[in-house]
Design a protein around this motif. Structure first.
Motif, PDB file in Angstrom:
ATOM      1  N   LEU A  57       0.823  -1.210   0.000  1.00 57.08           N
ATOM      2  CA  LEU A  57       0.000   0.000   0.000  1.00 57.08           C
ATOM      3  C   LEU A  57       0.853   1.254   0.000  1.00 57.08           C
ATOM      4  O   LEU A  57       0.540   2.228  -0.696  1.00 57.08           O
ATOM      5  CB  LEU A  57      -0.939   0.001   1.212  1.00 57.08           C
ATOM      6  CG  LEU A  57      -2.119  -0.945   1.140  1.00 57.08           C
ATOM      7  CD1 LEU A  57      -2.879  -0.931   2.463  1.00 57.08           C
ATOM      8  CD2 LEU A  57      -3.038  -0.577  -0.003  1.00 57.08           C
ATOM      9  N   ILE A  58       1.929   1.247   0.755  1.00 56.69           N
ATOM     10  CA  ILE A  58       2.825   2.415   0.779  1.00 56.69           C
ATOM     11  C   ILE A  58       3.459   2.613  -0.592  1.00 56.69           C
ATOM     12  O   ILE A  58       3.521   3.737  -1.110  1.00 56.69           O
ATOM     13  CB  ILE A  58       3.891   2.253   1.881  1.00 56.69           C
ATOM     14  CG1 ILE A  58       3.227   2.357   3.254  1.00 56.69           C
ATOM     15  CG2 ILE A  58       4.996   3.281   1.727  1.00 56.69           C
ATOM     16  CD1 ILE A  58       4.125   2.004   4.409  1.00 56.69           C
ATOM     17  N   SER A  59       3.905   1.523  -1.212  1.00 55.11           N
ATOM     18  CA  SER A  59       4.503   1.604  -2.545  1.00 55.11           C
ATOM     19  C   SER A  59       3.495   2.127  -3.565  1.00 55.11           C
ATOM     20  O   SER A  59       3.813   2.983  -4.390  1.00 55.11           O
ATOM     21  CB  SER A  59       5.011   0.234  -2.955  1.00 55.11           C
ATOM     22  OG  SER A  59       5.348   0.197  -4.305  1.00 55.11           O
ATOM     23  N   LEU A  60       2.293   1.597  -3.500  1.00 57.47           N
ATOM     24  CA  LEU A  60       1.240   2.021  -4.419  1.00 57.47           C
ATOM     25  C   LEU A  60       0.903   3.496  -4.229  1.00 57.47           C
ATOM     26  O   LEU A  60       0.720   4.234  -5.202  1.00 57.47           O
ATOM     27  CB  LEU A  60       0.000   1.157  -4.189  1.00 57.47           C
ATOM     28  CG  LEU A  60      -1.077   1.164  -5.246  1.00 57.47           C
ATOM     29  CD1 LEU A  60      -0.539   0.654  -6.562  1.00 57.47           C
ATOM     30  CD2 LEU A  60      -2.236   0.303  -4.778  1.00 57.47           C
ATOM     31  N   ASP A  61       0.872   3.946  -2.990  1.00 56.42           N
ATOM     32  CA  ASP A  61       0.574   5.345  -2.700  1.00 56.42           C
ATOM     33  C   ASP A  61       1.667   6.256  -3.255  1.00 56.42           C
ATOM     34  O   ASP A  61       1.375   7.311  -3.828  1.00 56.42           O
ATOM     35  CB  ASP A  61       0.417   5.541  -1.192  1.00 56.42           C
ATOM     36  CG  ASP A  61      -0.011   6.939  -0.854  1.00 56.42           C
ATOM     37  OD1 ASP A  61      -1.050   7.387  -1.388  1.00 56.42           O
ATOM     38  OD2 ASP A  61       0.690   7.597  -0.056  1.00 56.42           O
ATOM     39  N   ARG A  62       2.923   5.846  -3.116  1.00 57.00           N
ATOM     40  CA  ARG A  62       4.025   6.655  -3.651  1.00 57.00           C
ATOM     41  C   ARG A  62       3.964   6.746  -5.172  1.00 57.00           C
ATOM     42  O   ARG A  62       4.165   7.818  -5.744  1.00 57.00           O
ATOM     43  CB  ARG A  62       5.360   6.064  -3.224  1.00 57.00           C
ATOM     44  CG  ARG A  62       5.667   6.287  -1.773  1.00 57.00           C
ATOM     45  CD  ARG A  62       7.016   5.728  -1.417  1.00 57.00           C
ATOM     46  NE  ARG A  62       7.292   5.936  -0.008  1.00 57.00           N
ATOM     47  CZ  ARG A  62       8.295   5.402   0.633  1.00 57.00           C
ATOM     48  NH1 ARG A  62       9.146   4.620  -0.015  1.00 57.00           N
ATOM     49  NH2 ARG A  62       8.483   5.630   1.910  1.00 57.00           N
ATOM     50  N   LEU A  67       2.571   9.906 -10.081  1.00 53.18           N
ATOM     51  CA  LEU A  67       1.781  10.078 -11.300  1.00 53.18           C
ATOM     52  C   LEU A  67       0.911  11.332 -11.219  1.00 53.18           C
ATOM     53  O   LEU A  67       0.784  12.072 -12.202  1.00 53.18           O
ATOM     54  CB  LEU A  67       0.908   8.856 -11.539  1.00 53.18           C
ATOM     55  CG  LEU A  67       1.630   7.615 -12.051  1.00 53.18           C
ATOM     56  CD1 LEU A  67       0.661   6.430 -12.079  1.00 53.18           C
ATOM     57  CD2 LEU A  67       2.191   7.873 -13.434  1.00 53.18           C
ATOM     58  N   GLU A  68       0.314  11.585 -10.063  1.00 56.22           N
ATOM     59  CA  GLU A  68      -0.498  12.797  -9.903  1.00 56.22           C
ATOM     60  C   GLU A  68       0.348  14.041 -10.082  1.00 56.22           C
ATOM     61  O   GLU A  68      -0.075  15.027 -10.698  1.00 56.22           O
ATOM     62  CB  GLU A  68      -1.155  12.805  -8.530  1.00 56.22           C
ATOM     63  CG  GLU A  68      -2.275  11.792  -8.366  1.00 56.22           C
ATOM     64  CD  GLU A  68      -2.797  11.711  -6.953  1.00 56.22           C
ATOM     65  OE1 GLU A  68      -2.104  12.193  -6.016  1.00 56.22           O
ATOM     66  OE2 GLU A  68      -3.892  11.165  -6.776  1.00 56.22           O
ATOM     67  N   LYS A  69       1.588  14.007  -9.542  1.00 54.87           N
ATOM     68  CA  LYS A  69       2.484  15.144  -9.687  1.00 54.87           C
ATOM     69  C   LYS A  69       2.827  15.374 -11.152  1.00 54.87           C
ATOM     70  O   LYS A  69       2.854  16.511 -11.631  1.00 54.87           O
ATOM     71  CB  LYS A  69       3.738  14.901  -8.866  1.00 54.87           C
ATOM     72  CG  LYS A  69       4.706  16.053  -8.873  1.00 54.87           C
ATOM     73  CD  LYS A  69       5.913  15.749  -8.013  1.00 54.87           C
ATOM     74  CE  LYS A  69       6.915  16.875  -8.071  1.00 54.87           C
ATOM     75  NZ  LYS A  69       8.123  16.558  -7.306  1.00 54.87           N
ATOM     76  N   GLU A  70       3.093  14.289 -11.894  1.00 56.26           N
ATOM     77  CA  GLU A  70       3.413  14.405 -13.318  1.00 56.26           C
ATOM     78  C   GLU A  70       2.232  14.982 -14.100  1.00 56.26           C
ATOM     79  O   GLU A  70       2.418  15.815 -14.993  1.00 56.26           O
ATOM     80  CB  GLU A  70       3.799  13.048 -13.884  1.00 56.26           C
ATOM     81  CG  GLU A  70       5.146  12.547 -13.446  1.00 56.26           C
ATOM     82  CD  GLU A  70       5.457  11.163 -13.991  1.00 56.26           C
ATOM     83  OE1 GLU A  70       4.738  10.691 -14.897  1.00 56.26           O
ATOM     84  OE2 GLU A  70       6.417  10.550 -13.493  1.00 56.26           O
ATOM     85  N   ARG A  72      -0.105  16.962 -12.932  1.00 59.45           N
ATOM     86  CA  ARG A  72      -0.233  18.388 -12.594  1.00 59.45           C
ATOM     87  C   ARG A  72       0.809  19.222 -13.311  1.00 59.45           C
ATOM     88  O   ARG A  72       0.531  20.355 -13.723  1.00 59.45           O
ATOM     89  CB  ARG A  72      -0.078  18.566 -11.077  1.00 59.45           C
ATOM     90  CG  ARG A  72      -1.371  18.480 -10.342  1.00 59.45           C
ATOM     91  CD  ARG A  72      -1.238  18.856  -8.885  1.00 59.45           C
ATOM     92  NE  ARG A  72      -1.243  17.624  -8.103  1.00 59.45           N
ATOM     93  CZ  ARG A  72      -0.287  17.228  -7.282  1.00 59.45           C
ATOM     94  NH1 ARG A  72       0.768  17.964  -7.087  1.00 59.45           N
ATOM     95  NH2 ARG A  72      -0.369  16.089  -6.646  1.00 59.45           N
ATOM     96  N   GLU A  73       2.041  18.690 -13.474  1.00 60.03           N
ATOM     97  CA  GLU A  73       3.096  19.452 -14.137  1.00 60.03           C
ATOM     98  C   GLU A  73       2.865  19.588 -15.631  1.00 60.03           C
ATOM     99  O   GLU A  73       3.314  20.539 -16.244  1.00 60.03           O
ATOM    100  CB  GLU A  73       4.452  18.780 -13.873  1.00 60.03           C
ATOM    101  CG  GLU A  73       4.929  18.930 -12.459  1.00 60.03           C
ATOM    102  CD  GLU A  73       6.216  18.168 -12.194  1.00 60.03           C
ATOM    103  OE1 GLU A  73       6.689  17.441 -13.102  1.00 60.03           O
ATOM    104  OE2 GLU A  73       6.734  18.293 -11.070  1.00 60.03           O
ATOM    105  N   GLU A  74       2.150  18.648 -16.240  1.00 63.04           N
ATOM    106  CA  GLU A  74       1.877  18.703 -17.675  1.00 63.04           C
ATOM    107  C   GLU A  74       0.843  19.763 -18.023  1.00 63.04           C
ATOM    108  O   GLU A  74       0.805  20.238 -19.142  1.00 63.04           O
ATOM    109  CB  GLU A  74       1.415  17.343 -18.184  1.00 63.04           C
ATOM    110  CG  GLU A  74       2.519  16.313 -18.222  1.00 63.04           C
ATOM    111  CD  GLU A  74       2.025  14.954 -18.667  1.00 63.04           C
ATOM    112  OE1 GLU A  74       0.811  14.815 -18.974  1.00 63.04           O
ATOM    113  OE2 GLU A  74       2.836  14.008 -18.721  1.00 63.04           O
ATOM    114  N   ARG A  75       0.017  20.124 -17.082  1.00 63.91           N
ATOM    115  CA  ARG A  75      -1.027  21.104 -17.370  1.00 63.91           C
ATOM    116  C   ARG A  75      -0.534  22.503 -17.431  1.00 63.91           C
ATOM    117  O   ARG A  75       0.325  23.063 -17.104  1.00 63.91           O
ATOM    118  CB  ARG A  75      -2.123  21.040 -16.282  1.00 63.91           C
ATOM    119  CG  ARG A  75      -2.909  19.776 -16.374  1.00 63.91           C
ATOM    120  CD  ARG A  75      -3.974  19.761 -15.335  1.00 63.91           C
ATOM    121  NE  ARG A  75      -4.699  18.486 -15.421  1.00 63.91           N
ATOM    122  CZ  ARG A  75      -5.695  18.169 -14.642  1.00 63.91           C
ATOM    123  NH1 ARG A  75      -6.125  19.003 -13.751  1.00 63.91           N
ATOM    124  NH2 ARG A  75      -6.296  17.024 -14.750  1.00 63.91           N
TER     125      ARG A  75
END
Length: 75
Positions: A57-62, A67-70, A72-75
């Motif tokens: 779960l920790i790995s999946l969360d990271r 991916l969410e950060k990537e 956000r940066e593409e927008r």
């Protein structure tokens, strides 16, 4: 990471409460395992499985956070 911990708590708390409310009479199987010393093997397996789930779960969360950060940066 916060969502993973909340999910873990949501899964663990009901089990914890059920164990806390268990009747005082011990099941026969648990008594046999305790007498043979195999109860420690059962507990160790349970701990290893839960630790593996927690690490997953920790790995999946990271990965999800990355991916969410990537995105956000593409927008």
């Amino acid at each position: 990471m916060r969502n993973g911990l909340l999910l873990l708590l949501a899964l663990v708390l009901p089990v914890w409460q059920a164990l806390a409310q268990a009747p005082t009479a011990q099941p026969e199987m648990a008594e046999v395992l305790r007498q043979n010393g195999k109860i420690y093997v059962v507990v160790a397996v349970i701990v290893v499985v839960l630790a593996g789930l927690l690490l997953f779960l920790i790995s999946l969360d990271r990965k999800l956070s990355r991916l969410e950060k990537e995105v956000r940066e593409e927008r």
